[in-house]
Design an enzyme around this catalytic site. Structure first.
Site, mmCIF file in Angstrom:
data_model
loop_
_atom_site.group_PDB
_atom_site.id
_atom_site.type_symbol
_atom_site.label_atom_id
_atom_site.label_comp_id
_atom_site.label_asym_id
_atom_site.label_seq_id
_atom_site.Cartn_x
_atom_site.Cartn_y
_atom_site.Cartn_z
ATOM 1 N N ASN A 217 -152.107 -0.697 -14.074
ATOM 2 C CA ASN A 217 -152.996 -0.406 -15.184
ATOM 3 C C ASN A 217 -154.439 -0.289 -14.703
ATOM 4 O OD1 ASN A 217 -153.973 -0.077 -17.844
ATOM 5 N ND2 ASN A 217 -152.422 -1.472 -18.645
ATOM 6 N N HIS B 23 -161.478 -14.972 4.689
ATOM 7 C CA HIS B 23 -162.662 -15.077 5.539
ATOM 8 C C HIS B 23 -162.676 -16.433 6.228
ATOM 9 C CE1 HIS B 23 -164.162 -11.359 3.866
ATOM 10 N NE2 HIS B 23 -163.765 -11.807 2.680
ATOM 11 N N GLY C 125 -152.622 -9.083 -17.223
ATOM 12 C CA GLY C 125 -154.007 -8.688 -16.997
ATOM 13 C C GLY C 125 -154.839 -9.785 -16.363
ATOM 14 N N THR D 145 -151.557 -18.730 -5.644
ATOM 15 C CA THR D 145 -151.917 -19.174 -4.302
ATOM 16 C C THR D 145 -150.697 -19.453 -3.434
ATOM 17 O OG1 THR D 145 -152.007 -21.485 -4.999
ATOM 18 C CG2 THR D 145 -154.051 -20.225 -5.161
ATOM 19 N N ARG E 45 -148.932 -22.280 -11.772
ATOM 20 C CA ARG E 45 -147.848 -23.264 -11.699
ATOM 21 C C ARG E 45 -146.689 -22.736 -12.559
ATOM 22 N NH1 ARG E 45 -151.098 -24.071 -15.522
ATOM 23 N NH2 ARG E 45 -150.684 -25.167 -17.439
#
Length: 183
Positions: free
Chosen positions: A85, A115, A142, A165, A180
């Site tokens: 989208n 980084h 979204g 993550t 989670r």
């Protein structure tokens, strides 16, 4: 002969993102992204020709709404009937593979680069890149963010605004920051 920064990036090692060869590749991507984002929809079709040529592989029926952004493009693979989208960003310093029938909501972001944690090395442009794999029949709501090295299993759902993550198991639904499993 010294190893190029591009080869270091592809191998998943520390590389300098301020390298002229990588700058040239990002410039090529910017031009293709600009074409995609500025062509009228009836001329652009599902994916502007320059962007389609830039991607590693893309199914003929994959669809990328404008605006879209990627850093290199050459590391992106889109399966059959993938839908991205408006406002999606893929920073593809490493391979990003999105499986068939997967949908990304507006503003979804996928980041492959990490980084350096040391500020002095970060100033020098040191980073490493880890691939992202998104399975088939996945829905990412979204504003979802997928971080470097993450795999999202087939049939999974990532809730709107979730920051992923860690890997998401097939069929799981994850929400929140950090994401989670929703039970």
């Amino acid at each position: 002969m010294t190893e190029s920064e591009r080869r270091k990036m592809a191998a998943g090692g520390w590389y300098c993102c301020l390298d002229p060869e990588l700058d040239e590749l990002r410039d090529r991507a910017r031009k293709a992204v600009h074409q995609h984002n500025t062509l009228p929809p009836d001329e652009r079709g599902s994916l502007a020709p320059g962007l389609r040529a830039l991607f590693a592989d893309v199914a003929p029926d994959a669809f990328v709404e404008a605006p879209f952004h990627c850093s290199y493009g050459m590391n992106i693979t889109l399966g059959a009937r993938v839908y991205l989208n408006a406002g999606c960003t893929i920073l593809d310093s490493a391979p990003v593979v999105i499986g068939a029938d997967t949908m990304l909501g507006p503003g979804v972001q996928i980041y492959c680069a990490e980084h350096h944690k040391d500020p002095a090395l970060r100033r020098e442009g040191l980073e490493l890149a880890r691939p992202v794999a998104i399975g088939e029949n996945v829905w990412i709501g979204g504003g979802g963010i997928i971080l470097a090295g993450v795999t999202v299993g087939d049939g999974a759902i990532v809730g709107a605004g979730a920051v992923v993550t860690r890997d998401v198991a097939p069929g799981a639904t994850v929400v929140g920051n950090p994401a989670r499993v929703l039970r």
